[in-house]
Scaffold this active site. Structure first.
Site: not given
Ligand code: 5GP
Length: 178
Positions: A101, A103, A105, A131, A159
């Site tokens: 995922i 989120d 970035g 997202k 999770d």
């Molecule tokens: P970013 O660095 O893009 O903010 O976050 C990416 C990481 O956040 C993902 O690889 C994941 O581990 C975690 N993450 C972000 N949103 C979610 C979510 O809704 N559910 C879960 N299980 N993990 C999320």
């Protein structure tokens, strides 16, 4: 532990259909002579990677990388920590980062930089969900499963505090720490 049963957001059938479409697109984009290395981001991508890899019709090898950013909660710190790098030599190979995922970035952007430091022939990205409204940094997802809203999702590898990873669908729960 959260005992609520997650509400279905993306059904098992919808996931399987989309994963097959992505696999067909990836198989068409890469030449079978390309040295494709799929780099799964632990732990969340393990089911997506397994399904995607098995549906490709081109040669591929598998590596894993582990990073940590949320420290067991659901609020992004923005700081990404490398827990485990790839084991094999990926220099000169075509790297496809497989994320669960995207989120904010930050994680994917960090991973692209990390992979490039190994001097691969190319780096592309695949993510099951994104997202879109939560983006804080500009990062390209070459192969995207689904765009979703800003809610915490679980299942199909994802999770909440280590629970619900093996659900066959993607569901929504309400985190208790926000
Ligand atoms: P970013 O660095 O893009 O903010 O976050 C990416 C990481 O956040 C993902 O690889 C994941 O581990 C975690 N993450 C972000 N949103 C979610 C979510 O809704 N559910 C879960 N299980 N993990 C999320």
């Amino acid at each position: 532990m959260n005992n609520n049963t997650p509400e279905v957001l993306i059904s098992e059938e919808a996931i399987q259909t989309r994963v097959l479409e992505l696999a067909e697109q990836i198989s068409a984009d890469y030449d079978s002579a390309d040295d494709l290395v799929m780099v799964g981001v632990l732990k969340g991508s393990f089911i997506f990677l397994a399904d995607l890899a098995r549906r490709l019709s081109i040669p591929r090898t598998i590596e894993f990388i582990a990073v940590s950013s949320y420290e067991n909660g659901s609020v992004s710190s923005g700081a990404v920590r490398l827990l485990m790098d790839v084991r094999g030599n990926i220099e000169g190979k075509h790297v496809l980062i497989v994320e669960d995922i995207v989120d904010t970035g930050h994680t994917l952007k960090y991973l692209i930089g990390m992979m490039k430091s190994h001097r691969p022939a190319s780096v592309r990205t695949a993510a099951l969900v994104r997202k879109a409204e939560s983006a804080e940094v500009d990062v390209d997802v070459d192969y995207l499963g689904f765009d979703i809203g800003d809610e915490w999702v679980v299942g199909y590898g994802l999770d909440y505090a280590e629970q619900n990873r093996t659900l066959p669908y993607i569901g929504v729960i309400k985190p208790t720490d926000t």
